[in-house]
Design a protein around this motif. Structure first.
Motif: not given
Length: 168
Positions: A97-125
């Protein structure tokens, strides 16, 4: 083998060797230029190697999570293989994405990484939020922690036109 065949074969081997050396040299240079080794760590500064992540890094430094969690704690799975697979996948996706300059700015989390983030919230809290968790395991029944706690890890974010209203 005739001398002419041997000469041609030697030239082909030399050409292939030079081409492989050039590809390896460009690869090593690119990896070093992009500070590739830093991404193998959990140092939050590695996430800010790229200019697009500076606002997230800066806001994380001012957040309450700075003292207890790094970027990897929230944005990477907590199991060994999951973490390294996610690092490799994100590294590849980000470099393309950064080499081809093909990314949303400001950067936005994708669905897979949003699930990882959610699981991390639950892991700690998890002990704190266990009563709020749905009894079913269906994704559509799940509550997203960042729906209400959007600014916890990074603090308020602003785009060019002011605060972002449709961020995850």
């Amino acid at each position: 083998m005739t001398p002419r065949t041997r000469f041609i074969l030697t030239r082909m081997i030399l050409l292939i060797t030079v081409l492989m050396g050039a590809v390896a040299g460009v690869g090593v240079y690119t990896f070093q230029y992009a500070e590739g080794l830093s991404y193998l760590s959990t140092d939050p500064r590695a996430c800010a190697n790229c200019h697009i992540m500076w606002p997230q890094y800066d806001s994380w430094q001012k957040s309450g999570h700075q003292h207890v969690a790094t970027c990897a704690d929230c944005h990477m799975p907590h199991d060994f293989f999951g973490k390294w697979i996610a690092k490799a996948e994100n590294g590849w996706n980000h470099s393309v994405a950064f080499t081809l300059q093909n990314f949303h700015e400001p950067i936005v989390i994708n669905e897979k990484n949003a699930r990882i983030l959610q699981n991390s919230c639950i892991y700690c809290h998890g002990t704190t939020v266990h009563q709020m968790m749905p009894e079913s395991n269906r994704p559509e029944d799940a509550l997203s922690c960042v729906h209400c706690h959007r600014n916890v890890g990074h603090g308020p974010r602003a785009g060019l036109g002011g605060p972002l209203s449709n961020e995850r």
